[in-house]
Design an enzyme around this catalytic site. Structure first.
Site, short mmCIF file in Angstrom:
data_model
loop_
_atom_site.label_atom_id
_atom_site.label_comp_id
_atom_site.label_asym_id
_atom_site.label_seq_id
_atom_site.Cartn_x
_atom_site.Cartn_y
_atom_site.Cartn_z
CD GLU A 1 -2.03 -2.08 2.27
OE1 GLU A 1 -2.81 -3.03 2.20
OE2 GLU A 1 -1.24 -1.91 3.22
CB CYS B 1 -2.97 34.37 13.43
SG CYS B 1 -2.69 35.42 14.85
CE1 TYR C 1 -0.40 10.75 4.40
CE2 TYR C 1 1.73 10.43 3.36
CZ TYR C 1 0.58 9.91 3.90
OH TYR C 1 0.38 8.54 3.92
#
Length: 447
Positions: free
Chosen positions: A305, A375, A404
């Protein structure tokens, strides 16, 4: 060779492809390299200037190379030679629909970590039998969906989860296909946030508990055990942990085969790392060779995988410099329009990504802290980076962000999800448009 072929049209069905290959070779028609490289001073993707994409699509924007994705998939696939295997692309790395479809067309199956990733897989054209369903916290609704669909396997994480799968299968009159995920207590030597193979991690079952569970499955007619599954983490850059996990999976599988359990394959997970910083990592041949050596005697096909190893180097996040200001007497901040809302990995893992100026100017360099606009003081994309002197309006590319990256993006500070672009055959197209404030508010109720 037909006239249409010689002029760039499609070859007719009676044409000889060998003639066409020889013709191209004779003419020395150049082949554009795949992925990201420089043409003169400009960074391009498959020959398309990133500056041109940014001008049209805006920034921040994720850019993916279709050719690089295919090549990286094929490199792992080809490394098996004639050994039977199936690659299940890990959708958690990048589940954008066009990327999933590209890999399906390349021959991949799919690995899903939620029922929603299963839905994406189905919309991308994968069949339920092409999907393995992994994940440590599957709800009853997710398990019911997977059992009813008849996925290739539900990779169960505990005795309790197996009981829940069994109960659902009995109720709906089906036999559920399952693999048992074993936690081998092996240190993958990767970041602790992405290590999954130690006994202190939440994933899988301890070996002794798995052995005990295996002894009960043969008597449970609503279940079919198809594989032993191990996966010890992500971004693994040494072979030994992967070899050790494969060895354990092989030993457990051998015992089950001797007991007459009709296993169909051995699932060795994913986890192969990529070189974010230029350090050497195992090649697909080294990776696959080590795994095959550990299980060859079983005579079972291997399921892998991979996710990051396919997608990460095939993508870059392009951002624009919005401010330059002093940091120390000798360094500066370069504030860009992408940060932890677009790319979480640096803030979450202190992850390193190469950062390049899209257009390199000749002349002096400077040292920068590349910071995002969010921020949070943790919103730093790269520290202590020496780049050609930057100016407001310049573009930078954050490399190896095909995995990702966009998939972990958020709307913190009400920032919209970035656009995503796929480059293929010398042209590009938007595969996910930039989110709008109306998109963000569409599900909200104010009364």
């Amino acid at each position: 060779m037909s006239a249409s072929t010689a002029s760039g049209g499609a070859a007719d069905e009676s044409g000889d492809i060998t003639d066409w290959v020889e013709y191209r070779t004779t003419l020395a028609i150049p082949t554009v390299p795949s992925g990201f490289f420089r043409q003169a001073h400009d960074l391009v993707c498959d020959g398309v200037p990133l500056e041109r994409i940014a001008a049209a699509a805006g920034t921040p924007v994720y850019v993916y190379s279709a050719a690089a994705i295919r090549e990286r998939y094929r490199a792992i696939d080809d490394a098996f030679g004639g050994y039977p295997h199936t690659l299940h692309y890990a959708l958690k790395a990048n589940s954008t629909l066009a990327v999933a479809r590209l890999l399906r067309d390349a021959g991949s199956a799919a690995d899903a970590n939620s029922v929603w990733e299963i839905e994406v897989a189905l919309k991308a054209g994968f069949r339920p039998a092409d999907v393995v369903f992994t994940g440590v916290g599957k709800t009853l609704q997710e398990l019911e969906c997977a059992v009813n669909l008849g996925v290739k396997a539900i990779n169960v994480e505990s005795a309790g989860e197996l009981e829940r799968v069994e109960a659902i299968a009995r109720r709906v009159g089906r036999t559920a296909r399952v693999a048992v995920r074993v936690n081998p207590d092996i240190d993958a030597d990767s970041h602790p946030h992405i290590s999954t193979g130690l006994k202190i991690n939440k994933f899988g079952m301890p070996v002794d508990a798995a052995r005990e569970l295996f002894g009960t499955i043969g008597e449970r007619d609503a279940l079919r055990l198809v594989a032993v599954h191990v996966h010890i983490g992500s971004q693994i850059t040494t072979i030994e942990p992967l070899r050790g996990a494969a060895h354990l999976a092989g030993e457990l599988s051998a015992v089950l085969l001797r007991r007459g359990m009709p296993l169909e394959y051995v699932d060795l997970g994913g986890g192969l790392g990529v070189s974010y910083d230029g350090r050497e990592v195992p090649s697909p041949q080294e990776y696959v060779g080590a795994l095959v050596d550990q299980v060859r005697a079983l005579g079972l096909p291997i399921v892998l995988e991979p996710g990051r190893a396919i997608a990460a180097p095939a993508g870059a996040l392009v951002a624009r410099v919005v401010d330059i200001k002093a940091r120390t007497p000798s360094t500066e901040f370069a504030i860009i329009d992408a940060g932890m809302t677009e790319l979480l990995r640096p803030a979450l893992y202190s992850a390193f990504h190469r950062i390049e100026a899209v257009a390199e100017r000749p002349g002096e360099s400077a040292e920068y802290e590349i910071a995002g606009p969010v921020c949070e003081s943790s919103d730093i994309v790269g520290r202590d980076r020496v780049l050609p002197r930057l100016h407001v309006g310049d573009l930078v590319a954050i490399r190896d962000t095909g995995a990702y990256g966009a998939v972990m993006a958020s709307n913190y500070n009400r920032r919209p999800m970035p656009a995503e672009v796929l480059v293929e055959n010398g042209s590009w197209r938007v595969i996910r448009r930039r989110q709008t404030i109306d998109d963000m508010l569409a599900q909200e109720l104010d009364r």
